[in-house]
Design a protein around this motif. Structure first.
Motif, PDB file in Angstrom:
ATOM      1  N   TRP A 197       1.015  12.226  -9.308  1.00  0.00           N
ATOM      2  CA  TRP A 197       0.242  13.594  -9.526  1.00  0.00           C
ATOM      3  C   TRP A 197       0.994  14.636  -9.243  1.00  0.00           C
ATOM      4  O   TRP A 197       0.786  16.014  -9.665  1.00  0.00           O
ATOM      5  N   LYS A 233       0.745  -1.172  -0.171  1.00  0.00           N
ATOM      6  CA  LYS A 233       0.026   0.076   0.082  1.00  0.00           C
ATOM      7  C   LYS A 233       0.820   1.459  -0.231  1.00  0.00           C
ATOM      8  O   LYS A 233       0.524   2.235  -0.457  1.00  0.00           O
ATOM      9  N   THR A 234       2.000   1.052   0.790  1.00  0.00           N
ATOM     10  CA  THR A 234       2.926   2.359   0.760  1.00  0.00           C
ATOM     11  C   THR A 234       3.543   2.402  -0.683  1.00  0.00           C
ATOM     12  O   THR A 234       3.629   3.766  -0.921  1.00  0.00           O
ATOM     13  N   SER A 235       3.813   1.465  -1.212  1.00  0.00           N
ATOM     14  CA  SER A 235       4.398   1.874  -2.760  1.00  0.00           C
ATOM     15  C   SER A 235       3.624   2.403  -3.533  1.00  0.00           C
ATOM     16  O   SER A 235       3.844   3.313  -4.575  1.00  0.00           O
ATOM     17  N   ILE A 236       2.231   1.689  -3.396  1.00  0.00           N
ATOM     18  CA  ILE A 236       1.067   2.082  -4.519  1.00  0.00           C
ATOM     19  C   ILE A 236       1.015   3.786  -4.339  1.00  0.00           C
ATOM     20  O   ILE A 236       0.656   4.603  -5.062  1.00  0.00           O
ATOM     21  N   ARG A 237       0.937   4.157  -2.829  1.00  0.00           N
ATOM     22  CA  ARG A 237       0.661   5.575  -2.431  1.00  0.00           C
ATOM     23  C   ARG A 237       1.552   6.456  -2.766  1.00  0.00           C
ATOM     24  O   ARG A 237       1.645   7.559  -3.279  1.00  0.00           O
ATOM     25  N   PHE A 238       2.830   6.221  -2.623  1.00  0.00           N
ATOM     26  CA  PHE A 238       4.126   6.835  -3.081  1.00  0.00           C
ATOM     27  C   PHE A 238       3.930   7.101  -4.683  1.00  0.00           C
ATOM     28  O   PHE A 238       4.314   8.224  -5.328  1.00  0.00           O
ATOM     29  N   SER A 239       3.622   6.069  -5.272  1.00  0.00           N
ATOM     30  CA  SER A 239       3.391   5.970  -7.035  1.00  0.00           C
ATOM     31  C   SER A 239       2.372   7.007  -7.186  1.00  0.00           C
ATOM     32  O   SER A 239       2.718   7.758  -8.139  1.00  0.00           O
ATOM     33  N   ALA A 240       1.510   7.132  -6.486  1.00  0.00           N
ATOM     34  CA  ALA A 240       0.155   7.950  -6.885  1.00  0.00           C
ATOM     35  C   ALA A 240       0.610   9.494  -6.669  1.00  0.00           C
ATOM     36  O   ALA A 240       0.346  10.341  -7.224  1.00  0.00           O
ATOM     37  N   VAL A 241       1.391   9.573  -5.431  1.00  0.00           N
ATOM     38  CA  VAL A 241       1.667  10.871  -5.068  1.00  0.00           C
ATOM     39  C   VAL A 241       2.721  11.410  -5.995  1.00  0.00           C
ATOM     40  O   VAL A 241       2.619  12.517  -6.397  1.00  0.00           O
TER      41      VAL A 241
END
Length: 271
Positions: free
Chosen positions: A13, A2-10
């Protein structure tokens, strides 16, 4: 995970904002009532009218489009010939030199290219009397020179992947090498030709450094005109012009995406 996906999304954007927020700001300020681009005075479309009434700026637009059109055509034509020589003729005397000459503009600074072409035109004027003066012709020659390098890279990469059996089958059926190339090879590599043309057109339309060396009186292109006006202060007319360019590019991109998507859907239905 989840942290990896969140970092990629940040990061995604952040990258989108970094790229497109300046464009959004430019579009908004093109509707500014005030002449000062940093002072908001209300919504207005008067600068679009001022843009189309500016004969100097509109002439520069049409000059740039004309030069870019002919430069792209010349670059694709020369790129086809260079790509065929590099990919179809095998090893021949001078192949390495040809490859080096074609690739040189890709790594050479624009200032060096512009200066060398300026010296070339001056020397040619002294020796053979042509060109009599620098203008659209010299800009076209200069842009076609460096655009050919990019077109050759795009076209040759596609030719290297092309199965030679198609060409051999056409010649077995009685076609001459030229006829086989025109009727078999060209349709197959047509997407690469279109890509090379669009890339060359964009590079020519965007160039300011090389054109500033080889241009003359009455042959100012749009990038030079914009660069000259920006040095004296950003005019809202420039914002309006940039907004129109962004709109046209966005519409063309959307149309290409829609046509590609429609073609893929038809191919799926056909299967």
């Amino acid at each position: 995970m989840k942290t990896s996906i969140r970092f990629s999304a940040v990061m995604f954007w952040f990258g989108m904002a970094f790229l497109y927020l300046p464009m959004l700001s430019l579009i908004i300020y093109s509707f500014n009532e005030s002449r000062l681009v940093t002072v908001w005075a209300g919504w207005s479309t008067k600068w679009y009218g001022e843009l189309f009434r500016d004969e100097g700026l509109m002439s520069a637009v049409w000059r740039s489009l004309e030069v870019a059109f002919w430069s792209a055509n010349t670059a694709v034509l020369l790129g086809i010939m260079a790509s065929v020589a590099l990919t179809r003729f095998g090893k021949f005397r001078g192949r390495s030199m040809l490859h080096s000459l074609v690739a040189a503009p890709l790594v050479m600074p624009d200032v060096i290219i512009g200066l060398s072409l300026l010296l070339l035109f001056v020397s040619m004027t002294d020796v053979i009397g042509w060109p009599e003066q620098r203008g659209l012709m010299t800009i076209w020659v200069a842009h076609a020179t460096f655009c050919t390098a990019y077109a050759t890279v795009v076209i040759s990469s596609r030719l290297k992947e092309l199965d030679r059996s198609y060409l051999e089958a056409a010649m077995d059926l009685g076609a001459t090498p030229l006829k086989a190339f025109i009727q078999v090879t060209l349709p197959i590599i047509m997407p690469a030709l279109v890509s090379a043309w669009l890339l060359s057109f964009t590079l020519s339309l965007d160039d300011v450094v090389i054109a500033s060396f080889v241009s003359g009186p009455g042959s100012t292109t749009l990038p030079i005109e914009v660069f000259s006006s920006v040095r004296l202060g950003v005019s809202p007319k420039i914002n309006a012009l940039a907004t129109i360019i962004i709109l046209i590019v966005s519409l063309v991109t959307l149309a290409v995406w829609w046509l590609s998507r429609r073609k893929l859907q038809r191919e799926k239905l056909a299967k």
